[in-house]
Scaffold this active site. Structure first.
Site, PDB file in Angstrom:
ATOM      1  CD  GLU A 172     -20.183  59.725 -13.890  1.00 39.05           C
ATOM      2  OE1 GLU A 172     -19.398  58.589 -13.252  1.00 39.05           O
ATOM      3  OE2 GLU A 172     -20.968  59.432 -14.961  1.00 39.05           O
ATOM      4  CD  GLU A 190     -17.177  58.846 -17.449  1.00 37.39           C
ATOM      5  OE1 GLU A 190     -16.949  57.797 -17.981  1.00 37.39           O
ATOM      6  OE2 GLU A 190     -16.987  59.366 -16.643  1.00 37.39           O
TER       7      GLU A 190
HETATM    8  C1  BG6 Z   1     -17.888  56.336 -15.410  1.00 41.06           C
HETATM    9  C2  BG6 Z   1     -19.113  56.189 -15.600  1.00 41.06           C
HETATM   10  O1  BG6 Z   1     -16.467  56.762 -15.969  1.00 41.06           O
HETATM   11  O2  BG6 Z   1     -17.808  56.309 -13.906  1.00 41.06           O
HETATM   12  C3  BG6 Z   1     -19.491  55.468 -14.694  1.00 41.06           C
HETATM   13  O3  BG6 Z   1     -19.446  57.208 -16.466  1.00 41.06           O
HETATM   14  C4  BG6 Z   1     -18.986  54.277 -13.282  1.00 41.06           C
HETATM   15  O4  BG6 Z   1     -20.637  54.841 -15.087  1.00 41.06           O
HETATM   16  C5  BG6 Z   1     -18.016  55.618 -12.455  1.00 41.06           C
HETATM   17  O5  BG6 Z   1     -19.687  53.570 -12.828  1.00 41.06           O
HETATM   18  C6  BG6 Z   1     -17.304  54.557 -11.377  1.00 41.06           C
HETATM   19  O6  BG6 Z   1     -16.390  53.828 -12.229  1.00 41.06           O
HETATM   20  P1  BG6 Z   1     -17.135  52.491 -11.151  1.00 41.06           P
HETATM   21  O7  BG6 Z   1     -15.444  51.802 -13.040  1.00 41.06           O
HETATM   22  O8  BG6 Z   1     -15.951  52.916 -10.360  1.00 41.06           O
HETATM   23  O9  BG6 Z   1     -17.618  52.292 -11.718  1.00 41.06           O
END
Ligand code: BG6
Length: 471
Positions: free
Chosen positions: A368, A177
């Protein structure tokens, strides 16, 4: 045969984690301290200490102890049918301080073992080279990516891991990111940049160093492992205009460019023309060395990986908040909100895939996507997470639509297939997993793993190459 109900035959299915959110073992086998190790309460909302305070609780220090339990976890991933598993290499296991000349062999051995175990189980490893895990020493001593010196340290790290794992890892991503440089510069760029008049100057300068480092990594990869692929990775949850008022429409467009600027440079190989106006208006002067532009031009990434969680809307004159999942603007009345306040928008995934493929015509990778929710154990001792199944199902259907639209999409790795520490909040109760891990926000629990209902469902989706989504 690929019918309209199944995904392309080589489509890669799996899950994704980051080392710091899962491995634990924060000071084991010569590992150094990373930026994630000094954070309490999440990398956005939490406090980043200058050094570890032994009286305080840091969720990442043990996390889910993937470092010692990876074999049993991989067996579960195999059972679900994963063909791909994305994780990061924790930079501080390889170079504990970041500026050493020689790597830490014990750290390298750990990832040898991890990748071998994956491959033995028919799962291809995919690696993020830097996922919020820059050595803290590089922050305290050099100021993180604000310093040009980090290009050399990062290149040395890349050279070591490329040489070591070139036969084990085909898909690589440089910075997780990277566009989060604007939102969370400490996480994305290991810089302690506060809000203030100088912020943009510092963000753009540090980003430039990362662009050069990205190009160096691509160059090294072409030399050391020409068959493999290096991608860039961005948070690309979408941003819509809140109304058709031209100020909202153009404002949303401009806001989107703040992110796409990063992929424009890393995929097209040059600074886009729209950035000149911003640099001029904010009196930003990016220091570049003579060969930087040529290097960036000649060494672009071959695919675009991105995270997608939510969408938000832009309404001129209203504030925008930042979260790990993307930017949060004015509320969208057409969407429902997750337990943790994130708007759920499956169609937005199709929209984003089309937007990105139209812009770049390079393969996309959804690395993701997932639902962080408060799971509860029912009286029968099980976790009936239908809400998660619904979330993933709807997103995958839209992803499939995007493929039918003509977008080239290499694969999908669900975020947090096993419960891990939340990057944004530092909590365990923000659970994404198909596999439950017995641990709470204070660090208590047996760390035992248990399948949720979504486990068998995702397994069927993979087994049927997506056909299950339509049953
Ligand atoms: C992304 C990151 O922004 O979102 C991850 O790459 C992160 O590291 C994921 O875990 C989800 O966000 P969160 O805050 O719910 O863990």
């Amino acid at each position: 045969m690929n019918t309209s109900r199944t995904f392309p035959k080589d489509f890669l299915w799996g899950g994704a984690i980051a080392a710091n959110q899962a491995e634990g073992a924060w000071n084991v086998d010569g590992k150094g301290v990373s930026i994630a190790d000094v954070v309490r309460g999440g990398i956005i909302s939490g406090v980043a200490d200058k050094e570890i305070d032994s009286n305080k609780y840091y969720a990442s220090h043990e996390a889910i102890d993937f470092y010692h339990k990876y074999k049993q976890d991989i067996a579960l991933f195999k059972e679900m049918g994963f063909t791909l598993f994305r994780t990061s290499i924790n930079w501080t296991r390889i170079f504990p301080n970041g500026d050493e000349k020689e790597p830490n062999e014990a750290g390298l051995v750990f990832y040898d073992n991890l990748f071998d175990e994956l491959i033995k189980n028919g799962i291809m490893p995919m690696v993020t080279i830097s996922h919020y895990e820059t050595p803290i020493h590089l922050v305290n001593e050099y100021g993180g990516w604000e310093s040009r010196k980090l290009i050399d340290f990062f290149s040395r790290y890349c050279e070591v891991i490329f040489k070591r794992y070139k036969d084990k890892v085909k898909y690589w991503m440089t910075f997780n990111e990277v566009n989060n440089m604007h939102k969370i510069p400490f996480a994305a760029g290991a810089c302690r940049i506060e809000d203030g008049p100088n912020k943009l100057q510092r963000v753009y300068q540090a980003s430039h160093h990362m662009f050069v480092a990205n190009a160096m990594a691509v160059k090294l990869a072409k030399k050391i492992m020409p068959e493999n692929e290096v991608g860039c990775m961005l948070s690309l949850s979408a941003f819509y205009p809140n109304t058709c008022h031209p100020d909202d429409v153009f404002g949303a467009y401009e806001y989107r460019r703040r992110s796409l600027f990063f992929s424009d440079v890393m995929l097209r190989g040059k600074y886009p023309s729209y950035i000149n106006r911003i640099l001029k208006e904010y009196k930003i002067k990016i220091e570049k060395e003579e060969n930087d532009e040529e290097l960036i031009k000649d060494h672009t990434c071959s695919f675009l990986a991105f995270s997608y969680y939510l969408t938000s809307t832009y309404k001129a004159g209203t504030p925008i908040f930042e979260s790990t999942g993307g930017s949060m603007g004015y509320e969208n009345p057409y969407l429902i909100i997750s337990d943790f306040g994130w708007p759920i928008d499956p169609k937005g995934l199709r929209y984003v895939c089309n937007e990105l493929y139209d812009r770049y015509q390079k393969p996309l990778f959804v690395v993701e996507n997932g639902l962080g929710a408060k799971d509860t154990i029912s009286e029968d001792g099980k976790i009936h997470d239908n809400y998660r199944i619904e979330y993933v199902k709807k997103h995958l259907i839209e992803l499939h639509e995007a493929i039918e639209d003509g977008c080239e999409i290499l694969g999908y790795t669900y975020w947090g297939p096993i419960d891990i520490v939340s990057a944004g909040t530092g909590q365990m109760q923000k659970r994404y997993g198909f596999i439950y891990v017995d641990k709470d926000d204070e660090g208590k629990g047996t760390l035992e793993r248990m399948k949720k209902d979504s486990f068998d469902w995702y397994k069927k989706v993979i087994e049927s190459n997506g056909e299950e989504l339509y049953s």
